[in-house]
Design a protein around this motif. Structure first.
Motif, PDB file in Angstrom:
ATOM      1  N   LYS A   1      20.504   8.378 -40.763  1.00  0.00           N
ATOM      2  CA  LYS A   1      21.685   9.039 -41.315  1.00  0.00           C
ATOM      3  C   LYS A   1      22.959   8.413 -40.753  1.00  0.00           C
ATOM      4  N   PHE A   2      22.930   8.094 -39.463  1.00  0.00           N
ATOM      5  CA  PHE A   2      24.079   7.435 -38.840  1.00  0.00           C
ATOM      6  C   PHE A   2      24.355   6.097 -39.521  1.00  0.00           C
ATOM      7  N   GLU A   3      23.305   5.318 -39.733  1.00  0.00           N
ATOM      8  CA  GLU A   3      23.466   4.000 -40.345  1.00  0.00           C
ATOM      9  C   GLU A   3      24.104   4.122 -41.724  1.00  0.00           C
ATOM     10  N   LYS A   4      23.542   4.971 -42.558  1.00  0.00           N
ATOM     11  CA  LYS A   4      24.047   5.131 -43.909  1.00  0.00           C
ATOM     12  C   LYS A   4      25.471   5.691 -43.894  1.00  0.00           C
ATOM     13  N   GLY A   5      25.689   6.714 -43.077  1.00  0.00           N
ATOM     14  CA  GLY A   5      26.990   7.369 -43.017  1.00  0.00           C
ATOM     15  C   GLY A   5      28.087   6.452 -42.517  1.00  0.00           C
ATOM     16  N   GLN A   6      27.799   5.679 -41.452  1.00  0.00           N
ATOM     17  CA  GLN A   6      28.819   4.805 -40.880  1.00  0.00           C
ATOM     18  C   GLN A   6      29.189   3.667 -41.830  1.00  0.00           C
ATOM     19  N   LYS A   7      28.200   3.135 -42.507  1.00  0.00           N
ATOM     20  CA  LYS A   7      28.483   2.040 -43.446  1.00  0.00           C
ATOM     21  C   LYS A   7      29.279   2.541 -44.642  1.00  0.00           C
ATOM     22  N   GLU A   8      28.915   3.717 -45.133  1.00  0.00           N
ATOM     23  CA  GLU A   8      29.669   4.295 -46.245  1.00  0.00           C
ATOM     24  C   GLU A   8      31.096   4.632 -45.818  1.00  0.00           C
ATOM     25  N   LYS A   9      31.230   5.161 -44.616  1.00  0.00           N
ATOM     26  CA  LYS A   9      32.551   5.519 -44.095  1.00  0.00           C
ATOM     27  C   LYS A   9      33.403   4.275 -43.889  1.00  0.00           C
ATOM     28  N   LEU A  10      32.795   3.234 -43.347  1.00  0.00           N
ATOM     29  CA  LEU A  10      33.520   1.985 -43.115  1.00  0.00           C
ATOM     30  C   LEU A  10      34.003   1.398 -44.436  1.00  0.00           C
ATOM     31  N   GLU A  11      33.102   1.360 -45.393  1.00  0.00           N
ATOM     32  CA  GLU A  11      33.457   0.805 -46.699  1.00  0.00           C
ATOM     33  C   GLU A  11      34.606   1.581 -47.340  1.00  0.00           C
TER      34      GLU A  11
ATOM     35  N   GLU B   1      35.738  -8.568 -47.006  1.00  0.00           N
ATOM     36  CA  GLU B   1      34.364  -9.023 -46.817  1.00  0.00           C
ATOM     37  C   GLU B   1      34.074  -9.324 -45.347  1.00  0.00           C
ATOM     38  N   LYS B   2      35.039  -9.967 -44.673  1.00  0.00           N
ATOM     39  CA  LYS B   2      34.854 -10.315 -43.264  1.00  0.00           C
ATOM     40  C   LYS B   2      34.778  -9.062 -42.385  1.00  0.00           C
ATOM     41  N   ILE B   3      35.669  -8.100 -42.635  1.00  0.00           N
ATOM     42  CA  ILE B   3      35.665  -6.870 -41.831  1.00  0.00           C
ATOM     43  C   ILE B   3      34.346  -6.121 -42.005  1.00  0.00           C
ATOM     44  N   LEU B   4      33.914  -5.951 -43.240  1.00  0.00           N
ATOM     45  CA  LEU B   4      32.673  -5.236 -43.514  1.00  0.00           C
ATOM     46  C   LEU B   4      31.479  -5.947 -42.900  1.00  0.00           C
ATOM     47  N   LYS B   5      31.469  -7.268 -42.993  1.00  0.00           N
ATOM     48  CA  LYS B   5      30.350  -8.046 -42.455  1.00  0.00           C
ATOM     49  C   LYS B   5      30.213  -7.853 -40.947  1.00  0.00           C
ATOM     50  N   VAL B   6      31.336  -7.997 -40.237  1.00  0.00           N
ATOM     51  CA  VAL B   6      31.288  -7.904 -38.768  1.00  0.00           C
ATOM     52  C   VAL B   6      30.914  -6.500 -38.315  1.00  0.00           C
ATOM     53  N   PHE B   7      31.549  -5.491 -38.902  1.00  0.00           N
ATOM     54  CA  PHE B   7      31.264  -4.128 -38.453  1.00  0.00           C
ATOM     55  C   PHE B   7      29.884  -3.667 -38.894  1.00  0.00           C
ATOM     56  N   ASN B   8      29.432  -4.049 -40.058  1.00  0.00           N
ATOM     57  CA  ASN B   8      28.079  -3.694 -40.496  1.00  0.00           C
ATOM     58  C   ASN B   8      27.017  -4.346 -39.625  1.00  0.00           C
ATOM     59  N   GLU B   9      27.280  -5.567 -39.193  1.00  0.00           N
ATOM     60  CA  GLU B   9      26.349  -6.230 -38.272  1.00  0.00           C
ATOM     61  C   GLU B   9      26.241  -5.445 -36.971  1.00  0.00           C
ATOM     62  N   ASN B  10      27.360  -4.932 -36.505  1.00  0.00           N
ATOM     63  CA  ASN B  10      27.341  -4.160 -35.256  1.00  0.00           C
ATOM     64  C   ASN B  10      26.707  -2.790 -35.444  1.00  0.00           C
ATOM     65  N   ILE B  11      26.897  -2.189 -36.598  1.00  0.00           N
ATOM     66  CA  ILE B  11      26.207  -0.920 -36.898  1.00  0.00           C
ATOM     67  C   ILE B  11      24.703  -1.155 -36.919  1.00  0.00           C
ATOM     68  N   ASP B  12      24.282  -2.281 -37.502  1.00  0.00           N
ATOM     69  CA  ASP B  12      22.850  -2.626 -37.531  1.00  0.00           C
ATOM     70  C   ASP B  12      22.297  -2.782 -36.115  1.00  0.00           C
ATOM     71  N   LYS B  13      23.094  -3.378 -35.242  1.00  0.00           N
ATOM     72  CA  LYS B  13      22.654  -3.552 -33.848  1.00  0.00           C
ATOM     73  C   LYS B  13      22.536  -2.202 -33.143  1.00  0.00           C
ATOM     74  N   ILE B  14      23.493  -1.315 -33.390  1.00  0.00           N
ATOM     75  CA  ILE B  14      23.433   0.021 -32.791  1.00  0.00           C
ATOM     76  C   ILE B  14      22.182   0.753 -33.258  1.00  0.00           C
ATOM     77  N   VAL B  15      21.895   0.647 -34.541  1.00  0.00           N
ATOM     78  CA  VAL B  15      20.712   1.294 -35.098  1.00  0.00           C
ATOM     79  C   VAL B  15      19.446   0.704 -34.489  1.00  0.00           C
ATOM     80  N   LYS B  16      19.394  -0.612 -34.400  1.00  0.00           N
ATOM     81  CA  LYS B  16      18.219  -1.281 -33.829  1.00  0.00           C
ATOM     82  C   LYS B  16      18.021  -0.867 -32.375  1.00  0.00           C
TER      83      LYS B  16
END
Length: 631
Positions: free
Chosen positions: A398-408, A570-585
């Motif tokens: 839920k965190f992963e989905k929510g944070q990515k949607e919120k960021l976008e 695109e750059k902002i989303l890419k960098v922050f989504n990569e970090n969200i993925d790391k947090i989730v992992k």
């Protein structure tokens, strides 16, 4: 039809039943041994399967240790099937147990006025071969043999260790309890501290050799811990050792026959006898200090005390006998001692084999029942932690989905707001470019006034900085919330470090400023103002300068800024989504590791429960006893 010869058949039945009666005791003992062996095999099989799991969390290991102790108890009962009659002396505090034991043996062997810090039983056995061998049994099944002198040194060291750790526990307890707000928190914290700081000796039984003793010819005499002895261990109880007893002498203090301790003993005795099916024909009650009762009030006082004893305990004990253990020790011809010895002979030794058989059978039933209980408790704990695992797993998703949607959404709002402003500027200001003659001046006008790139870059930097801080806080919260705690009430109070060496993904929150929009005011020929755009704006600008139609100018300006913003987004989303993925992992790693720190590999949960449940079913199976087996 021929007439049935009833007399003839009756005679045959008598012979058959006589044979059954004659052999039944031996056969039943044999069957009990076989049943016990079968049950021991079930314990050993479970331990073999479960200890195969290399990764054993703290709670899983505690469970295995407890289950292994029950296995040792079963084996001990099996090994002691042929022992002499085990006569336990039980009582609260210093009611004179040791003095009575010395009186029965007519030797000064059991230490008097000594309050042991270890929870064990002391067994006195007749050393017929004069080997002077002290046998020390540990709760893991180990058996140590040593001299009397070495045994006393060994126990003395155990006492010192117990005392040392008790002081450490007392030193830290008050400070830690200050962190707790509720009674449940304090209770759980105390249990945690006891486990971490108190030393619990592995010694459960010591057998002391005694030379040339008439009383011990057919008896093993057992001194037990005081029932109210405070050793700080929550589970100390007569139930820890009572199951071993073939017979019991229960000590009562004649001076405090109706005391609170006695009432507590009654409740505990009733509870335990209830577990054993109400067995009480192997207990003799002894009212001690009867000499002091007589000194205080004569025969009338003695009669009153014995009347109270019978009222309180009459239905619990087969006999209740008055005695002065002190006088009995000093006088082997003491009438009360002779009376007690006669009752011991009548109650225990006249039918010792039957009592031993029954007590062993009840003892095994008790161990099995306790084993099933801890199995159910452990299965319940596993189920609870499985539910927590699933909840936390879903929370991470839920965190992963929510944070990515919120960021976008946040980036989209930022960009849309900016483009709306720029679009307005293009409509209003694009015509001004025809009045500006210098190329550099025109370029500067577009970047500063129409695109407002300085302002946009400042807003981006503020957004990125705030988001970086937010992501760091979110990461810390997620890592903490991903942990599964073995505690129910103090999980937020105590710090639980994960023992597994996790390979965590490092966050990279510094975005490469390739979209650094306003880098210089150089001309359009090479470096470009926008690293993210390269030479695009240069070419567009030159096109703009060549075009005289305002709509074309506006269109090219809109195309240029949309491309710039698209690359930035695109750059902002890419960098922050990569970090969200790391947090989730990392969160999933912590979740799995914390579960394993308590129990085992999460993927093994069904296998573990299946092994335990199989034991719960198989342990009650009994071998079929056929009539031909006992004839």
């Amino acid at each position: 039809m021929d007439a049935v010869d009833i007399k003839k058949h009756s005679k045959k039945c008598e012979i058959v039943f006589a044979k059954i009666i004659k052999n039944s005791r031996f056969k039943m003992n044999t069957f009990l041994i076989e049943e016990t062996k079968y049950k021991l095999e079930q314990y050993e099989e479970v331990l073999k399967k479960l200890k195969f799991f290399i990764k054993q969390g703290s709670v899983f290991k505690d469970y295995l240790d407890s289950f292994a102790e029950y296995s040792v108890q079963i084996k001990d009962l099996l090994d002691n099937m042929d022992d002499k009659f085990l006569l336990f002396v039980v009582g609260t505090g210093n009611y004179g147990k040791s003095t009575l034991i010395n009186a029965l043996m007519q030797q000064d062997l059991a230490p008097i006025d000594f309050r042991p810090k270890t929870w064990k039983i002391d067994v006195y056995y007749l050393d017929e071969k004069n080997e002077q061998n002290v046998i020390i049994k540990l709760n893991d099944g180990q058996i140590l043999n040593m001299s009397n002198e070495d045994a006393h040194k060994f126990i003395e060291n155990e006492e010192k260790l117990t005392d040392k750790h008790k002081k450490e526990y007392n030193n830290i307890k008050n400070e830690e309890l200050k962190k707790c707000k509720t009674k449940k928190e304090r209770d759980e914290m105390q249990e945690k501290l006891k486990k971490e700081y108190l030393y619990k000796s592995k010694v459960v039984e010591i057998r002391w050799p005694v030379k040339q003793n008439k009383f011990l010819k057919n008896i093993l005499l057992v001194d037990t811990p005081g029932i109210s002895q405070n050793l700080l261990y929550l589970q100390n109880s007569i139930k820890d050792y009572y199951f071993k007893a073939d017979g019991v002498i229960w000590m009562l203090d004649g001076l405090t026959i109706a005391s609170k301790n006695n009432n507590e003993m009654i409740k505990e005795l009733e509870s335990y006898l209830g577990d054993l099916g109400g067995l009480n024909d192997n207990i003799i009650g002894v009212v001690n200090k009867i000499d002091k009762v007589y000194a205080n009030g004569g025969k009338e006082a003695v009669d009153a005390v014995m009347n109270d004893a019978n009222n309180y305990f009459g239905d619990k004990f087969k006999y209740i006998i008055p005695i002065s253990a002190k006088e009995a020790f000093n006088n082997p011809n003491d009438k009360d001692l002779e009376n007690l010895n006669a009752k011991i002979e009548d109650t225990f030794l006249s039918d010792a084999n039957s009592l031993k058989l029954e007590s062993k059978k009840k003892g095994i039933q008790k161990i099995v029942k306790d084993s099933i209980r801890i199995n159910k408790e452990f299965e319940g704990f596993i189920s609870l932690k499985n539910s927590q695992y699933q909840e936390k797993y879903k929370s991470i998703q839920k965190f992963e989905k929510g944070q990515k949607e919120k960021l976008e959404k946040e980036v989209s709002n930022l960009v849309e707001k900016y483009l709306e402003k720029v679009s307005s500027n293009i409509i209003i200001m694009a015509g001004n470019l025809f009045d500006i003659r210098g190329e550099n001046e025109s370029k500067k006008y577009v970047l500063d006034n129409i695109f407002e790139l300085n302002k946009f870059q400042s807003n981006l930097k503020t957004f990125i900085s705030n988001k970086e801080d937010f992501i760091k806080i979110q990461a810390e919260d997620m890592y903490e919330n991903a942990k599964i705690s073995k505690y129910k009430y103090i999980s937020k109070i105590v710090s639980e470090n994960i023992s597994t060496n996790l390979q965590m993904e490092n966050l990279n929150l510094k975005i490469n400023q390739s979209f650094n929009i306003y880098t210089s005011l150089g001309d359009f020929s090479g470096e470009g103002l926008l690293n993210a755009l390269g030479g695009v704006i240069n070419q567009v600008y030159k096109g703009i300068m060549k075009m005289m139609k305002i709509n074309s100018v506006r269109s090219n300006l809109s195309t240029t800024i949309n491309k710039i913003v698209e690359e930035v987004e695109e750059k902002i989303l890419k960098v922050f989504n990569e970090n969200i993925d790391k947090i989730v992992k990392n969160s999933f790693k912590i979740l799995e590791a914390s579960y394993m720190d308590i129990l085992f590999d999460y993927n093994k949960r069904e296998k573990v429960c299946k092994i335990i449940e199989q034991f719960n079913n198989d342990i009650f199976k009994e071998k079929e006893i056929k009539l031909k087996d006992i004839l």
